[in-house]
Design an enzyme around this catalytic site. Structure first.
Site, PDB file in Angstrom:
ATOM      1  N   ASP A  15       0.810  -1.226   0.000  1.00  0.00           N
ATOM      2  CA  ASP A  15       0.000   0.000   0.000  1.00  0.00           C
ATOM      3  C   ASP A  15       0.842   1.273   0.000  1.00  0.00           C
ATOM      4  O   ASP A  15       0.434   2.303   0.541  1.00  0.00           O
ATOM      5  CB  ASP A  15      -0.964   0.019   1.216  1.00  0.00           C
ATOM      6  N   GLY A  17       1.531   3.032  -2.540  1.00  0.00           N
ATOM      7  CA  GLY A  17       1.133   3.952  -3.613  1.00  0.00           C
ATOM      8  C   GLY A  17       1.683   3.477  -4.957  1.00  0.00           C
ATOM      9  O   GLY A  17       1.838   4.278  -5.889  1.00  0.00           O
ATOM     10  N   LYS A  18       1.922   2.168  -5.061  1.00  0.00           N
ATOM     11  CA  LYS A  18       2.476   1.602  -6.306  1.00  0.00           C
ATOM     12  C   LYS A  18       1.556   1.870  -7.496  1.00  0.00           C
ATOM     13  O   LYS A  18       2.016   2.186  -8.589  1.00  0.00           O
ATOM     14  CB  LYS A  18       2.665   0.079  -6.164  1.00  0.00           C
ATOM     15  N   LYS A  20      -0.567   4.313  -8.142  1.00  0.00           N
ATOM     16  CA  LYS A  20      -0.442   5.680  -8.662  1.00  0.00           C
ATOM     17  C   LYS A  20       0.851   5.823  -9.480  1.00  0.00           C
ATOM     18  O   LYS A  20       0.853   6.403 -10.562  1.00  0.00           O
ATOM     19  CB  LYS A  20      -0.436   6.696  -7.506  1.00  0.00           C
ATOM     20  N   GLY A  42      -4.624  -4.222  -3.878  1.00  0.00           N
ATOM     21  CA  GLY A  42      -5.575  -3.161  -4.203  1.00  0.00           C
ATOM     22  C   GLY A  42      -4.754  -1.946  -4.561  1.00  0.00           C
ATOM     23  O   GLY A  42      -4.155  -1.325  -3.687  1.00  0.00           O
ATOM     24  N   HIS A  43      -4.662  -1.663  -5.849  1.00  0.00           N
ATOM     25  CA  HIS A  43      -3.824  -0.556  -6.316  1.00  0.00           C
ATOM     26  C   HIS A  43      -4.735   0.591  -6.760  1.00  0.00           C
ATOM     27  O   HIS A  43      -5.475   0.459  -7.741  1.00  0.00           O
ATOM     28  CB  HIS A  43      -2.911  -1.017  -7.457  1.00  0.00           C
ATOM     29  N   THR A  44      -4.662   1.687  -6.037  1.00  0.00           N
ATOM     30  CA  THR A  44      -5.574   2.805  -6.303  1.00  0.00           C
ATOM     31  C   THR A  44      -4.958   3.772  -7.298  1.00  0.00           C
ATOM     32  O   THR A  44      -3.804   4.165  -7.148  1.00  0.00           O
ATOM     33  CB  THR A  44      -5.852   3.572  -4.987  1.00  0.00           C
ATOM     34  N   GLN A 226       1.853  -6.178  -3.172  1.00  0.00           N
ATOM     35  CA  GLN A 226       2.293  -6.278  -1.777  1.00  0.00           C
ATOM     36  C   GLN A 226       3.598  -5.481  -1.597  1.00  0.00           C
ATOM     37  O   GLN A 226       3.772  -4.477  -2.259  1.00  0.00           O
ATOM     38  CB  GLN A 226       2.450  -7.747  -1.334  1.00  0.00           C
ATOM     39  N   ARG A 305     -10.020  -2.619   6.050  1.00  0.00           N
ATOM     40  CA  ARG A 305      -9.486  -2.685   7.412  1.00  0.00           C
ATOM     41  C   ARG A 305      -8.632  -1.451   7.705  1.00  0.00           C
ATOM     42  O   ARG A 305      -7.896  -0.994   6.823  1.00  0.00           O
ATOM     43  CB  ARG A 305      -8.596  -3.926   7.580  1.00  0.00           C
ATOM     44  N   LEU A 334       3.880  12.447   1.172  1.00  0.00           N
ATOM     45  CA  LEU A 334       4.591  13.455   1.968  1.00  0.00           C
ATOM     46  C   LEU A 334       3.582  14.416   2.604  1.00  0.00           C
ATOM     47  O   LEU A 334       3.739  14.828   3.753  1.00  0.00           O
ATOM     48  CB  LEU A 334       5.562  14.228   1.060  1.00  0.00           C
ATOM     49  N   GLY A 417       0.180  13.878  -3.454  1.00  0.00           N
ATOM     50  CA  GLY A 417      -1.274  13.708  -3.516  1.00  0.00           C
ATOM     51  C   GLY A 417      -1.580  12.520  -4.408  1.00  0.00           C
ATOM     52  O   GLY A 417      -0.702  12.029  -5.115  1.00  0.00           O
TER      53      GLY A 417
HETATM   54  P1  GDP Z   1      -0.762   0.393  -3.558  1.00  0.00           P
HETATM   55  O1  GDP Z   1      -1.401  -0.869  -3.115  1.00  0.00           O
HETATM   56  O2  GDP Z   1       0.708   0.421  -3.283  1.00  0.00           O
HETATM   57  O3  GDP Z   1      -1.081   0.765  -4.978  1.00  0.00           O
HETATM   58  O4  GDP Z   1      -1.374   1.544  -2.640  1.00  0.00           O
HETATM   59  P2  GDP Z   1      -2.931   1.694  -2.226  1.00  0.00           P
HETATM   60  O5  GDP Z   1      -3.714   2.126  -3.399  1.00  0.00           O
HETATM   61  O6  GDP Z   1      -3.407   0.494  -1.498  1.00  0.00           O
HETATM   62  O7  GDP Z   1      -2.831   2.839  -1.139  1.00  0.00           O
HETATM   63  C1  GDP Z   1      -2.293   4.092  -1.413  1.00  0.00           C
HETATM   64  C2  GDP Z   1      -3.360   5.172  -1.134  1.00  0.00           C
HETATM   65  O8  GDP Z   1      -2.738   6.426  -1.038  1.00  0.00           O
HETATM   66  C3  GDP Z   1      -4.367   5.295  -2.250  1.00  0.00           C
HETATM   67  O9  GDP Z   1      -5.607   5.660  -1.691  1.00  0.00           O
HETATM   68  C4  GDP Z   1      -3.821   6.424  -3.114  1.00  0.00           C
HETATM   69  O10 GDP Z   1      -4.830   7.114  -3.823  1.00  0.00           O
HETATM   70  C5  GDP Z   1      -3.223   7.310  -2.058  1.00  0.00           C
HETATM   71  N1  GDP Z   1      -2.033   8.078  -2.461  1.00  0.00           N
HETATM   72  C6  GDP Z   1      -1.025   7.729  -3.300  1.00  0.00           C
HETATM   73  N2  GDP Z   1      -0.070   8.686  -3.315  1.00  0.00           N
HETATM   74  C7  GDP Z   1      -0.485   9.656  -2.467  1.00  0.00           C
HETATM   75  C8  GDP Z   1       0.083  10.893  -2.010  1.00  0.00           C
HETATM   76  O11 GDP Z   1       1.177  11.288  -2.384  1.00  0.00           O
HETATM   77  N3  GDP Z   1      -0.650  11.606  -1.104  1.00  0.00           N
HETATM   78  C9  GDP Z   1      -1.857  11.200  -0.646  1.00  0.00           C
HETATM   79  N4  GDP Z   1      -2.478  11.971   0.244  1.00  0.00           N
HETATM   80  N5  GDP Z   1      -2.411  10.046  -1.042  1.00  0.00           N
HETATM   81  C10 GDP Z   1      -1.732   9.280  -1.921  1.00  0.00           C
HETATM   82  P1  IMO Z   2      -0.951  -4.162  -2.283  1.00  0.00           P
HETATM   83  O1  IMO Z   2      -0.499  -4.758  -3.578  1.00  0.00           O
HETATM   84  C1  IMO Z   2      -0.933  -4.562   2.072  1.00  0.00           C
HETATM   85  C2  IMO Z   2      -1.200  -8.628   3.682  1.00  0.00           C
HETATM   86  C3  IMO Z   2      -2.434  -9.056   4.438  1.00  0.00           C
HETATM   87  C4  IMO Z   2      -1.820 -10.035   5.429  1.00  0.00           C
HETATM   88  C5  IMO Z   2      -0.733 -10.721   4.603  1.00  0.00           C
HETATM   89  C6  IMO Z   2      -1.157 -12.056   4.004  1.00  0.00           C
HETATM   90  O2  IMO Z   2      -2.233  -3.414  -2.365  1.00  0.00           O
HETATM   91  O3  IMO Z   2       0.150  -3.398  -1.638  1.00  0.00           O
HETATM   92  P2  IMO Z   2      -2.747 -12.685   1.973  1.00  0.00           P
HETATM   93  O4  IMO Z   2      -4.207 -12.447   1.750  1.00  0.00           O
HETATM   94  O5  IMO Z   2      -1.863 -12.124   0.920  1.00  0.00           O
HETATM   95  O6  IMO Z   2      -2.428 -14.140   2.245  1.00  0.00           O
HETATM   96  O7  IMO Z   2      -2.410 -11.923   3.356  1.00  0.00           O
HETATM   97  O8  IMO Z   2      -0.423  -9.813   3.543  1.00  0.00           O
HETATM   98  N1  IMO Z   2      -1.422  -8.100   2.322  1.00  0.00           N
HETATM   99  C7  IMO Z   2      -1.288  -6.810   1.975  1.00  0.00           C
HETATM  100  N2  IMO Z   2      -1.022  -5.727   2.732  1.00  0.00           N
HETATM  101  N3  IMO Z   2      -1.055  -4.437   0.740  1.00  0.00           N
HETATM  102  C8  IMO Z   2      -1.297  -5.509  -0.035  1.00  0.00           C
HETATM  103  O9  IMO Z   2      -1.298  -5.460  -1.384  1.00  0.00           O
HETATM  104  C9  IMO Z   2      -1.465  -6.766   0.582  1.00  0.00           C
HETATM  105  N4  IMO Z   2      -1.729  -8.017   0.123  1.00  0.00           N
HETATM  106  C10 IMO Z   2      -1.680  -8.823   1.191  1.00  0.00           C
HETATM  107  O10 IMO Z   2      -3.053  -7.960   5.074  1.00  0.00           O
HETATM  108  O11 IMO Z   2      -1.163  -9.320   6.457  1.00  0.00           O
HETATM  109 MG    MG Z   3      -2.906  -1.548  -1.854  1.00  0.00          MG
END
Ligand code: GDP
Ligand code: IMO
Ligand code: MG
Length: 436
Positions: A15, A17-18, A20, A42-44, A226, A305, A334, A417
């Protein structure tokens, strides 16, 4: 450097921010490839007022004209993939004709979720706090050589024989463990045969496709899911996911030699978060942690969660950089620190009175780590949306410089952002050169 192929992956616990960053950089590549994980990711990506959460489909799909591929290293729930395709197509994103799925990728079935639920809830078992998507049990079957791959699913005779065998085994286990979840296996088989027909047009030899594309000079961006600390080999085992989220996974998970991949870029938050169970040395379970969660909207993109929040961890980043050999680091979120007048950073780990210079392998040792922190001045000034490094307040620049010095990795890009243009790519950085 017109043929540079890059890996972008998580430098922390996911999570970062991959999504983005991959969406942003994919403009400069021809193909974006996912290499591991499944719909636990979950990549937003935010584009204008639209927000997409990609789980299996690489984030490059939002760039018209790019090809995206799902490699053999990914585990695929066909229902989830088809649903994701439909959601994107309903939003006007063309998916068919641009997405290829490896015939060697393994398939997730409902009995995988059933097994996961049993192991997460059984008394006496270590609870990992998984995403409940059946990811771990699907990889278990792959490694045990009894998994069903996309290629097997598409050949109905092979599939029916394998399905019968695996179901017999799951029923035995379910009986032994007194799992009482009723599963209708006949319905499951015909549903999956239906999925096979819908997926057939997308299925390809992805390794061959990507290697041939590289032969023709097309550029490939590998998108990790991950993060390094969730990697099955290098993460905080057993509190990890079941795949190789690290750089090596890109090679095995797509079928491309490491010799054809030129650099690895890590993505890290300006602080750190973790979802699920497991050790977390810099966790703040006080008001400061709650404020980070609120300001950073730190709630899981997949499960909703609340994410555990903490301060930037230098020893952890140094470790993940060693494992992946980061050429450059992208620091995201940041702006989430804008309100702070002081920012703690963990600079070293202390364990039983001594400073550590290695990442402990034992979860118990990691649990007992005391972070040694230094406090840096905050900037108390809005950085949200800034696009130029020189516009950042001096304290924010010093904070980034400090992280760069301590981690030994260039910070080539800073995100301020969630939107594409809320990004600072530092001119003259190694990253800017790699992107071309
Ligand atoms: P990923 O799984 O690595 O792609 O990251 P996620 O999407 O799970 O979580 C990153 C969250 O941070 C998302 O809701 C993005 O929209 C948000 N995000 C990404 N870069 C930034 C940033 O520089 N600032 C803020 N405020 N939000 C960001
Ligand atoms: P992205 O790609 C954050 C965590 C779960 C749990 C552990 C094992 O969005 O960064 P699993 O269902 O994979 O067997 O769960 O890994 N986990 C993540 N945490 N970002 C993710 O993906 C994750 N994918 C799995 O919360 O701790
Ligand atoms: Mg994610």
């Amino acid at each position: 450097m017109d043929q540079t192929n890059l890996i972008i992956l998580g430098a922390q616990w996911g999570d970062e921010g991959k999504g983005k960053i991959v969406d942003l950089f994919s403009e400069r590549f021809d193909i974006v490839a996912r290499y591991q994980g499944g719909h636990n990711a979950g990549h937003t990506v935010e584009v204008g007022d639209r927000r997409f959460i990609l789980q299996l489909i690489p984030s490059g799909i939002l760039r018209p004209g790019k090809t995206v591929v799902i490699g053999n290293g990914v585990v695929i729930d066909p229902g989830a993939l088809l649903q994701e395709m439909e959601t994107l197509e309903a939003a006007g994103i063309q998916v068919r004709g641009r997405l290829l799925v490896s015939h060697r990728a393994h398939v997730i079935f409902p009995f995988h979720r059933m097994m996961e639920k049993a192991s997460e809830t059984r008394p006496g078992q270590v609870r990992i706090g998984t995403t409940s998507r059946g990811i771990g049990p699907a990889y278990e079957d792959k490694i045990a050589r009894r998994g069903i791959r996309i290629a097997d699913l598409l050949d109905s005779e092979t599939f029916c024989a394998q399905f019968e065998q695996i179901v017999r085994e799951k029923q035995l286990i379910a009986r032994a463990l007194q799992i009482e979840e009723p599963l209708d296996f006949a319905e499951m088989r015909s549903r999956y045969l239906g999925y096979a027909e819908r997926l057939r047009p997308l299925v390809a030899d992805v390794a061959l496709y990507v290697n041939r594309a590289m032969d023709q000079g097309r550029r490939v961006l590998f998108e990790g899911a991950q993060g390094t600390m969730l990697d099955i080999d290098h993460g905080t085992y057993p509190f990890v996911t079941s795949s190789n989220a690290t750089a090596g996974g890109a090679s095995t998970g797509v079928g491309v030699s490491p010799a054809r991949i030129h650099a690895v870029v890590g993505v890290s938050k300006a602080y750190i978060t973790r979802v699920g169970e497991g050790p977390f040395p810099t966790e703040c379970d006080d008001q400061a942690g709650q404020t980070l969660r609120q300001r950073g909207q730190e709630f899981g993109a997949v499960t909703g969660r609340p994410r555990r929040c903490g301060w930037f961890d230098v020893p952890l980043l140094r470790y993940t950089s060693t494992i992946n050999h980061f050429a450059s680091l992208v620091v995201t979120k940041l702006d989430v620190l804008d309100h702070l007048s002081e920012i703690p950073v963990c600079t070293a780990y202390r364990h039983r009175g001594s400073l550590l210079d290695e990442m402990p392998a034992l979860a118990r040792d990691l649990e007992q780590i005391e972070p040694v922190c230094e406090t840096l001045p905050g900037w108390n000034w809005p950085t949200a949306g800034l696009r130029d490094y020189s516009e950042l307040p001096p304290a924010a620049q010093s904070y980034l410089q400090y992280l760069e010095d301590r981690t030994g990795v260039e910070i080539g890009c800073v995100s301020t952002g969630p939107q594409r243009d809320q990004t600072i790519l530092r001119p003259g950085s190694k990253l800017a050169k790699l992107l071309g």
